[in-house]
Scaffold this motif. Structure first.
Motif, mmCIF file in Angstrom:
data_model
loop_
_atom_site.group_PDB
_atom_site.id
_atom_site.type_symbol
_atom_site.label_atom_id
_atom_site.label_comp_id
_atom_site.label_asym_id
_atom_site.label_seq_id
_atom_site.Cartn_x
_atom_site.Cartn_y
_atom_site.Cartn_z
ATOM 1 N N UNK A 187 0.827 -1.210 0.000
ATOM 2 C CA UNK A 187 0.000 0.000 0.000
ATOM 3 C C UNK A 187 0.862 1.262 0.000
ATOM 4 N N UNK A 188 1.999 1.200 0.721
ATOM 5 C CA UNK A 188 2.907 2.343 0.733
ATOM 6 C C UNK A 188 3.444 2.609 -0.659
ATOM 7 N N UNK A 189 3.659 1.521 -1.402
ATOM 8 C CA UNK A 189 4.222 1.663 -2.740
ATOM 9 C C UNK A 189 3.253 2.342 -3.703
ATOM 10 N N UNK A 190 1.944 2.226 -3.406
ATOM 11 C CA UNK A 190 0.969 2.913 -4.254
ATOM 12 C C UNK A 190 1.157 4.423 -4.118
ATOM 13 N N UNK A 191 1.407 4.863 -2.881
ATOM 14 C CA UNK A 191 1.547 6.298 -2.631
ATOM 15 C C UNK A 191 2.886 6.844 -3.069
ATOM 16 N N UNK A 192 3.961 6.124 -2.770
ATOM 17 C CA UNK A 192 5.238 6.592 -3.321
ATOM 18 C C UNK A 192 5.922 5.456 -4.061
ATOM 19 N N UNK A 193 5.654 5.363 -5.362
ATOM 20 C CA UNK A 193 6.241 4.294 -6.165
ATOM 21 C C UNK A 193 7.758 4.423 -6.165
ATOM 22 N N UNK A 194 8.445 3.274 -5.994
ATOM 23 C CA UNK A 194 9.906 3.321 -5.986
ATOM 24 C C UNK A 194 10.424 2.834 -7.325
ATOM 25 N N UNK A 195 11.631 3.273 -7.615
ATOM 26 C CA UNK A 195 12.294 2.755 -8.805
ATOM 27 C C UNK A 195 12.654 1.301 -8.508
ATOM 28 N N UNK A 196 12.209 0.385 -9.339
ATOM 29 C CA UNK A 196 12.542 -1.016 -9.103
ATOM 30 C C UNK A 196 13.589 -1.444 -10.118
ATOM 31 N N UNK A 197 14.655 -2.086 -9.620
ATOM 32 C CA UNK A 197 15.631 -2.670 -10.537
ATOM 33 C C UNK A 197 15.050 -4.027 -10.919
ATOM 34 N N UNK A 198 14.339 -4.053 -12.039
ATOM 35 C CA UNK A 198 13.515 -5.226 -12.354
ATOM 36 C C UNK A 198 14.274 -6.536 -12.444
ATOM 37 N N UNK A 199 15.319 -6.542 -13.277
ATOM 38 C CA UNK A 199 15.998 -7.823 -13.528
ATOM 39 C C UNK A 199 16.483 -8.441 -12.225
ATOM 40 N N UNK A 200 17.033 -7.587 -11.371
ATOM 41 C CA UNK A 200 17.580 -8.072 -10.114
ATOM 42 C C UNK A 200 16.463 -8.557 -9.193
ATOM 43 N N UNK A 201 15.392 -7.776 -9.116
ATOM 44 C CA UNK A 201 14.290 -8.152 -8.245
ATOM 45 C C UNK A 201 13.671 -9.480 -8.683
ATOM 46 N N UNK A 202 13.581 -9.678 -9.993
ATOM 47 C CA UNK A 202 13.014 -10.928 -10.503
ATOM 48 C C UNK A 202 13.931 -12.096 -10.153
ATOM 49 N N UNK A 203 15.234 -11.879 -10.284
ATOM 50 C CA UNK A 203 16.205 -12.917 -9.940
ATOM 51 C C UNK A 203 16.069 -13.329 -8.472
ATOM 52 N N UNK A 204 15.951 -12.330 -7.603
ATOM 53 C CA UNK A 204 15.799 -12.585 -6.172
ATOM 54 C C UNK A 204 14.536 -13.420 -5.919
ATOM 55 N N UNK A 205 13.459 -13.016 -6.575
ATOM 56 C CA UNK A 205 12.192 -13.721 -6.381
ATOM 57 C C UNK A 205 12.299 -15.167 -6.854
ATOM 58 N N UNK A 206 13.057 -15.393 -7.937
ATOM 59 C CA UNK A 206 13.223 -16.754 -8.447
ATOM 60 C C UNK A 206 14.010 -17.602 -7.451
ATOM 61 N N UNK A 207 15.070 -17.025 -6.874
ATOM 62 C CA UNK A 207 15.850 -17.734 -5.853
ATOM 63 C C UNK A 207 14.925 -18.143 -4.701
ATOM 64 N N UNK A 208 14.129 -17.162 -4.233
ATOM 65 C CA UNK A 208 13.208 -17.421 -3.134
ATOM 66 C C UNK A 208 12.236 -18.533 -3.481
ATOM 67 N N UNK A 209 11.717 -18.488 -4.703
ATOM 68 C CA UNK A 209 10.738 -19.478 -5.127
ATOM 69 C C UNK A 209 11.350 -20.872 -5.128
ATOM 70 N N UNK A 210 12.557 -20.997 -5.679
ATOM 71 C CA UNK A 210 13.221 -22.299 -5.758
ATOM 72 C C UNK A 210 13.438 -22.878 -4.361
ATOM 73 N N UNK A 211 13.955 -22.039 -3.450
ATOM 74 C CA UNK A 211 14.212 -22.501 -2.091
ATOM 75 C C UNK A 211 12.911 -22.959 -1.416
ATOM 76 N N UNK A 212 11.847 -22.167 -1.614
ATOM 77 C CA UNK A 212 10.594 -22.497 -0.946
ATOM 78 C C UNK A 212 9.901 -23.716 -1.535
ATOM 79 N N UNK A 213 10.029 -23.878 -2.839
ATOM 80 C CA UNK A 213 9.438 -25.070 -3.455
ATOM 81 C C UNK A 213 10.176 -26.317 -2.968
#
Length: 216
Positions: free
Chosen positions: A100-126
């Motif tokens: 919800x905070x991000x709706x009010x002040x959108x941050x610059x997202x480093x997409x490629x890196x953020x996606x990579x992090x999420x993939x690591x998290x997903x693999x570990x959790x699966x």
């Protein structure tokens, strides 16, 4: 005894989650990556909760050997499941607030890196989910809580991957936020279910089971 099996499984998952957390926080700091840091901190809440589940199994094992402990050791598992459910609920609320905070002040997202992090998290959790998968008849509130934490984290990683990818491709940054809100709503529903079930068992509210065989 399936409790010993559960104990072993939860131990490995705690280890796996803790290592991932440490690596993410380390690289998060060294690369100044907010995405990695945030994910590492989220992982921390699951390390705590699953660690709690693991401790509960150790406690049950010790209690079943001890002559002094006359209580119902299943209650330990329900108590741990309940506490873990509270942590999960907090986790979901934190994600919700962040989104919800991000709706009010959108941050610059480093997409490629953020996606990579999420993939690591997903693999570990699966991987952890496979480890923690258990037969329904051998389920207890404790293993269920640990399992829910892993699944919840996998869900947030997945929603982040989908949200970020969509945001990157179509340049619609708020998709990521919507994905986060949806997944936190799902997690809130799960944790409330867990709290109800483990709470009922703590209060001996099982349907028609109050004359159970534990008392004598």
């Amino acid at each position: 005894m399936h409790q010993h099996k559960h104990e072993r499984k939860t131990f490995w998952v705690v280890l796996l989650t803790a290592i991932t957390m440490a690596v993410e926080i380390f690289y998060g700091l060294s690369t100044k990556s907010m995405a990695l840091l945030a994910d590492g901190i989220h992982m921390g809440s699951h390390v705590l909760a699953i660690g709690l589940s693991w401790m509960a199994y150790i406690f049950v094992r010790k209690a079943s050997k001890s002559k002094k402990f006359t209580g119902n050791s299943d209650k330990i598992l329900s108590l741990s499941g309940y506490s873990s459910g509270l942590i999960l609920l907090l986790f979901a609320i934190v994600i919700m607030i962040e989104a919800l905070e991000r709706i009010y002040n959108p941050q610059e997202i480093v997409y490629k890196e953020a996606i990579l992090v999420a993939i690591i998290g997903l693999v570990v959790n699966v991987a952890s989910a496979f480890l923690l998968h258990h037969d329904h008849e051998h389920s207890d509130h404790n293993i269920r809580a640990a399992y829910l934490h892993v699944i919840a984290d996998a869900l947030t990683s997945l929603s982040a991957i989908l949200g970020l990818t969509a945001a990157m491709l179509w340049d619609i940054p708020f998709i990521d936020t919507i994905a986060a809100i949806i997944s936190s709503l799902v997690i809130i529903k799960w944790s409330v279910g867990l709290l109800k079930d483990s709470g009922a068992s703590l209060l001996d509210m099982e349907k028609g089971e109050h004359h159970d065989h534990h008392h004598h």
